[in-house]
Write an enzyme that holds these catalytic residues in place. Structure first.
Site, PDB file in Angstrom:
ATOM      1  N   TRP A 135       0.867  -1.186   0.000  1.00 10.47           N
ATOM      2  CA  TRP A 135       0.000   0.000   0.000  1.00 10.47           C
ATOM      3  C   TRP A 135       0.902   1.235   0.000  1.00 10.47           C
ATOM      4  CZ3 TRP A 135      -2.064   2.643   4.884  1.00 10.47           C
ATOM      5  CH2 TRP A 135      -3.010   3.619   4.556  1.00 10.47           C
ATOM      6  N   ASP A 216      -1.357  -5.859   9.048  1.00 11.53           N
ATOM      7  CA  ASP A 216      -2.364  -4.906   8.590  1.00 11.53           C
ATOM      8  C   ASP A 216      -3.587  -5.702   8.135  1.00 11.53           C
ATOM      9  OD1 ASP A 216      -3.817  -2.827   7.603  1.00 11.53           O
ATOM     10  OD2 ASP A 216      -2.230  -2.012   6.322  1.00 11.53           O
ATOM     11  N   LYS A 251     -13.906  -0.451   5.335  1.00 13.64           N
ATOM     12  CA  LYS A 251     -14.419  -1.236   4.212  1.00 13.64           C
ATOM     13  C   LYS A 251     -15.530  -2.170   4.680  1.00 13.64           C
ATOM     14  CE  LYS A 251     -10.341   0.260   2.927  1.00 13.64           C
ATOM     15  NZ  LYS A 251      -9.939   1.253   1.996  1.00 13.64           N
TER      16      LYS A 251
HETATM   17  C1  LMR Z   1      -6.690   2.442  -0.645  1.00 12.78           C
HETATM   18  O1  LMR Z   1      -5.642   1.795  -0.653  1.00 12.78           O
HETATM   19  O2  LMR Z   1      -7.171   2.944  -1.669  1.00 12.78           O
HETATM   20  C2  LMR Z   1      -7.454   2.607   0.625  1.00 12.78           C
HETATM   21  O3  LMR Z   1      -6.852   1.901   1.640  1.00 12.78           O
HETATM   22  C3  LMR Z   1      -7.714   4.016   0.956  1.00 12.78           C
HETATM   23  C4  LMR Z   1      -6.496   4.770   1.348  1.00 12.78           C
HETATM   24  O4  LMR Z   1      -6.524   5.380   2.420  1.00 12.78           O
HETATM   25  O5  LMR Z   1      -5.518   4.786   0.604  1.00 12.78           O
END
Ligand code: LMR
Length: 403
Positions: A135, A216, A251
């Site tokens: 992420w 996570d 979510k």
């Molecule tokens: C994402 O990866 O799009 C979500 O987890 C929202 C975010 O905060 O980035």
């Protein structure tokens, strides 16, 4: 602006790779625009729903609420307890033996940041290891807490699957007390998860190599099911490993803007738990004092009430099944539009996202020519697809791939 003005030397920061995309999308005037950027679930009519279970819980909370006074620093007690049970199971010995500390946080991101600040205070020499890719915000969160951040292999573009050997061998060679960020399910951005057997090996490794797992867990219920998706973290818990878990209801309860998350730390004993909690409270107090109430109260009502809980479980299953269906439709419609590349792997991926393998150049063409927004990495939010926007999405991708 004169040179002597206070902020004259401040540079423009780059836009956020995900939320910055939403800003660009909102400003786009193209009436056909579609965003598959941010991870937000939309229903078949393209709406981000307020779940029925949430509406009922909110109505009930509205009747019950008697004060707007401060919450405790660690949040709503009934919420924290319910989170522990949801994560670890009602019969978890780690809960029974007071080896579990939970604090309410501002979403999953807040949990990661409180956890990162906590670790920095006590494991100052550690490095944080995140998956490649991960992420987009993981690196920034841990860097802003003061940690160096490195990556371990994860996604194999040749197989569109997991490079487990690469991952395992890298983690095996990390020094003790390395912090290893793991995605419990529905890996963001790839949708590729380790198998239960592979998780068991990672748990072993964490134990024998004295690592600090930071798990996570933002997508519980979006992979195989609410209970099934907890497999990884329950394996760490059963192995008596001390670790951190960041979870979120953004979510799974569609509570995005209410910022409902929690940080859970598994400790060795009740006394350790007490001390860990006292340190977490200090970090929270000096950041935002104590959390907001509404979202956590609603989540607590849903988790603790039999009827609301049953309704919520149905709604989670509906969201999960619809995403799965859209994966199949997406692959079918790409092919129907003449795309020759094999995208079958998309149906195997789990959760909201798909790592499409589309290049950054293709992603930029889609954005500029068709107002179709994907993250630069090629990540697409499958949970934002529906019967109406799918033809346009697939026509646009087909047309750019044929150029
Ligand atoms: C994402 O990866 O799009 C979500 O987890 C929202 C975010 O905060 O980035």
């Amino acid at each position: 602006m004169s040179d002597s003005s206070l902020f004259s030397q401040i540079q423009q920061a780059p836009p956020d790779p995900i939320l910055g995309l939403t800003e660009a999308f909102n400003a786009d005037q193209n009436p056909k625009k579609v965003t598959l950027g941010v991870g937000v679930y939309q229903n078949s009519t393209g709406k981000v729903p307020v779940l029925t279970s949430v509406r009922h819980a909110e109505a009930r909370w509205f009747e019950q609420e008697t004060t707007k006074s401060y919450l405790p620093i660690d949040g709503v007690a009934a919420y924290n307890k319910a989170v522990q049970i949801l994560l670890l199971g009602a019969d978890s010995p780690r809960i029974a033996q007071n080896q579990t500390v939970t604090v309410q946080t501002l979403g999953g991101t807040g949990a990661l940041k409180i956890g990162a600040d906590f670790l920095k205070n006590f494991f100052n020499q550690s490095t944080v290891w995140i998956s490649n890719p991960s992420w987009e915000n993981h690196r920034q969160i841990f860097q802003s807490a003061g940690f160096p951040v490195q990556t371990y292999p994860y996604y194999d573009p040749k197989t569109n699957g997991l490079d487990f050997d690469g991952m395992y061998n890298t983690i095996k060679n990390l020094p003790a007390k390395s912090i290893v960020l793991l995605h419990a399910c529905c890996h963001n951005p790839t949708g590729v998860d380790p198998t239960p057997e592979q998780w068991t090996k990672l748990v072993e490794l964490s134990k024998t190599h004295d690592l600090i797992p930071f798990i996570d867990f933002a997508y519980q219920g979006f992979g195989d099911g609410i209970e099934e998706d907890a497999f990884a973290l329950r394996s760490f818990a059963q192995a008596n490993i001390s670790c951190l878990i960041a979870n979120s209801f953004s979510k799974s309860m569609s509570l995005y803007r209410e910022r409902v998350g929690a940080l859970t730390i598994l400790t060795d004993d009740a006394d350790e738990s007490k001390r860990v909690l006292s340190q977490l409270k200090r970090i929270i107090r000096t950041n935002y004092s104590n959390p907001p109430a509404h979202g956590a109260q609603v989540a607590a009502l849903i988790l603790n009430d039999e009827k609301l809980r049953a309704q919520w479980e149905i709604e989670v299953a509906q969201m999960r099944n619809r995403i799965q269906q859209m994966r199949t439709e997406f692959v079918k419609t790409l092919s129907a539009n003449g795309v020759k590349q094999n995208f079958d792997f998309i149906t195997q991926q789990k959760g909201m996202f798909s790592y499409t393998g589309l290049s950054k150049e293709t992603v930029h063409k889609l954005r500029n020519q068709f107002a179709l927004y994907l993250v630069d990495s090629g990540r697409a939010c499958i949970a934002a697809m529906n019967e109406k926007n799918l033809p346009y999405i697939c026509q646009s991708i087909a047309s750019v791939l044929k150029e």
